[in-house]
Scaffold this motif. Structure first.
Motif, PDB file in Angstrom:
ATOM      1  N   THR A  24       0.833  -1.204   0.000  1.00 35.45           N
ATOM      2  CA  THR A  24       0.000   0.000   0.000  1.00 35.45           C
ATOM      3  C   THR A  24       0.869   1.256   0.000  1.00 35.45           C
ATOM      4  O   THR A  24       0.613   2.191  -0.774  1.00 35.45           O
ATOM      5  CB  THR A  24      -0.928   0.010   1.234  1.00 35.45           C
ATOM      6  OG1 THR A  24      -1.714  -1.171   1.228  1.00 35.45           O
ATOM      7  CG2 THR A  24      -1.823   1.223   1.239  1.00 35.45           C
ATOM      8  N   ALA A  27       2.523   1.595  -3.374  1.00 37.43           N
ATOM      9  CA  ALA A  27       1.549   2.023  -4.379  1.00 37.43           C
ATOM     10  C   ALA A  27       1.258   3.517  -4.236  1.00 37.43           C
ATOM     11  O   ALA A  27       1.146   4.238  -5.234  1.00 37.43           O
ATOM     12  CB  ALA A  27       0.264   1.217  -4.243  1.00 37.43           C
ATOM     13  N   PHE A  28       1.151   3.992  -2.990  1.00 37.77           N
ATOM     14  CA  PHE A  28       0.931   5.419  -2.746  1.00 37.77           C
ATOM     15  C   PHE A  28       2.089   6.239  -3.320  1.00 37.77           C
ATOM     16  O   PHE A  28       1.872   7.227  -4.026  1.00 37.77           O
ATOM     17  CB  PHE A  28       0.785   5.678  -1.242  1.00 37.77           C
ATOM     18  CG  PHE A  28       0.796   7.132  -0.876  1.00 37.77           C
ATOM     19  CD1 PHE A  28      -0.322   7.916  -1.093  1.00 37.77           C
ATOM     20  CD2 PHE A  28       1.925   7.714  -0.329  1.00 37.77           C
ATOM     21  CE1 PHE A  28      -0.315   9.261  -0.762  1.00 37.77           C
ATOM     22  CE2 PHE A  28       1.938   9.048   0.000  1.00 37.77           C
ATOM     23  CZ  PHE A  28       0.816   9.829  -0.213  1.00 37.77           C
ATOM     24  N   THR A  30       4.202   5.414  -5.633  1.00 35.39           N
ATOM     25  CA  THR A  30       4.200   5.295  -7.096  1.00 35.39           C
ATOM     26  C   THR A  30       3.168   6.242  -7.711  1.00 35.39           C
ATOM     27  O   THR A  30       3.440   6.906  -8.714  1.00 35.39           O
ATOM     28  CB  THR A  30       3.905   3.843  -7.518  1.00 35.39           C
ATOM     29  OG1 THR A  30       4.896   2.994  -6.947  1.00 35.39           O
ATOM     30  CG2 THR A  30       3.903   3.692  -9.027  1.00 35.39           C
ATOM     31  N   GLU A  31       1.989   6.321  -7.108  1.00 36.55           N
ATOM     32  CA  GLU A  31       0.944   7.203  -7.623  1.00 36.55           C
ATOM     33  C   GLU A  31       1.331   8.674  -7.493  1.00 36.55           C
ATOM     34  O   GLU A  31       1.103   9.461  -8.407  1.00 36.55           O
ATOM     35  CB  GLU A  31      -0.387   6.956  -6.902  1.00 36.55           C
ATOM     36  CG  GLU A  31      -1.059   5.667  -7.305  1.00 36.55           C
ATOM     37  CD  GLU A  31      -1.359   5.605  -8.797  1.00 36.55           C
ATOM     38  OE1 GLU A  31      -1.862   6.589  -9.369  1.00 36.55           O
ATOM     39  OE2 GLU A  31      -1.084   4.548  -9.396  1.00 36.55           O
ATOM     40  N   VAL A  32       1.921   9.050  -6.354  1.00 41.28           N
ATOM     41  CA  VAL A  32       2.359  10.438  -6.171  1.00 41.28           C
ATOM     42  C   VAL A  32       3.437  10.773  -7.198  1.00 41.28           C
ATOM     43  O   VAL A  32       3.381  11.817  -7.866  1.00 41.28           O
ATOM     44  CB  VAL A  32       2.880  10.677  -4.730  1.00 41.28           C
ATOM     45  CG1 VAL A  32       3.574  12.026  -4.610  1.00 41.28           C
ATOM     46  CG2 VAL A  32       1.739  10.583  -3.729  1.00 41.28           C
ATOM     47  N   LYS A  33       4.404   9.883  -7.361  1.00 43.23           N
ATOM     48  CA  LYS A  33       5.481  10.102  -8.326  1.00 43.23           C
ATOM     49  C   LYS A  33       4.922  10.208  -9.745  1.00 43.23           C
ATOM     50  O   LYS A  33       5.293  11.105 -10.506  1.00 43.23           O
ATOM     51  CB  LYS A  33       6.490   8.954  -8.242  1.00 43.23           C
ATOM     52  CG  LYS A  33       7.677   9.107  -9.162  1.00 43.23           C
ATOM     53  CD  LYS A  33       8.622   7.928  -9.006  1.00 43.23           C
ATOM     54  CE  LYS A  33       9.725   7.977 -10.040  1.00 43.23           C
ATOM     55  NZ  LYS A  33      10.580   6.805 -10.022  1.00 43.23           N
ATOM     56  N   GLY A  34       4.007   9.318 -10.103  1.00 44.37           N
ATOM     57  CA  GLY A  34       3.399   9.344 -11.432  1.00 44.37           C
ATOM     58  C   GLY A  34       2.621  10.621 -11.690  1.00 44.37           C
ATOM     59  O   GLY A  34       2.680  11.191 -12.783  1.00 44.37           O
ATOM     60  N   SER A  35       1.884  11.085 -10.686  1.00 45.76           N
ATOM     61  CA  SER A  35       1.126  12.330 -10.833  1.00 45.76           C
ATOM     62  C   SER A  35       2.053  13.514 -11.051  1.00 45.76           C
ATOM     63  O   SER A  35       1.808  14.353 -11.910  1.00 45.76           O
ATOM     64  CB  SER A  35       0.259  12.586  -9.596  1.00 45.76           C
ATOM     65  OG  SER A  35      -0.761  11.629  -9.514  1.00 45.76           O
ATOM     66  N   VAL A  42      -0.369  16.914  -6.094  1.00 43.32           N
ATOM     67  CA  VAL A  42      -1.151  16.021  -5.238  1.00 43.32           C
ATOM     68  C   VAL A  42      -1.451  16.769  -3.940  1.00 43.32           C
ATOM     69  O   VAL A  42      -0.530  17.221  -3.251  1.00 43.32           O
ATOM     70  CB  VAL A  42      -0.377  14.715  -4.929  1.00 43.32           C
ATOM     71  CG1 VAL A  42      -1.186  13.816  -4.003  1.00 43.32           C
ATOM     72  CG2 VAL A  42      -0.033  13.994  -6.213  1.00 43.32           C
TER      73      VAL A  42
END
Length: 96
Positions: A24, A27-28, A30-35, A42
């Motif tokens: 988790t 994944a968090f 990764t999502e922040v980096k991708g955004s 974010v």
């Protein structure tokens, strides 16, 4: 506190498996980096914002060669804590 310490603390507090908590958290991140890589900030209400700061072009110096160099404009990721987060840290921090 390291990522492993964070995983252990959350796992103990919520009674979840460590591998679930670790996936988790990863994944968090990764999502922040991708955004941020796609140009989106974010915003986490009550915690802070992961934002992109734009740095202007500037002139720098290479001291060893005694030359000027141009540093091009670029973007960098940054974290800006919320006011409630800052005030909480100010009031509750324990100096060692």
């Amino acid at each position: 506190m390291t990522k492993a310490d964070l995983v252990n603390t959350i796992s103990e507090r919520l009674g979840l498996e460590k591998n679930e908590v670790q996936s988790t958290i990863e994944a968090f991140m990764t999502e922040v980096k991708g955004s941020l890589e796609s140009g989106e900030n974010v915003y986490l209400r009550g915690f802070g914002s992961f934002i992109i700061k734009k740095r202007a072009e500037k002139t720098g110096r290479n001291i060893s060669k005694n030359t000027s160099i141009i540093i091009p404009a670029h973007n960098i990721p940054a974290f800006k804590p919320s006011k409630t987060f800052v005030n909480s840290v100010k009031e509750n921090v324990k100096v060692k």
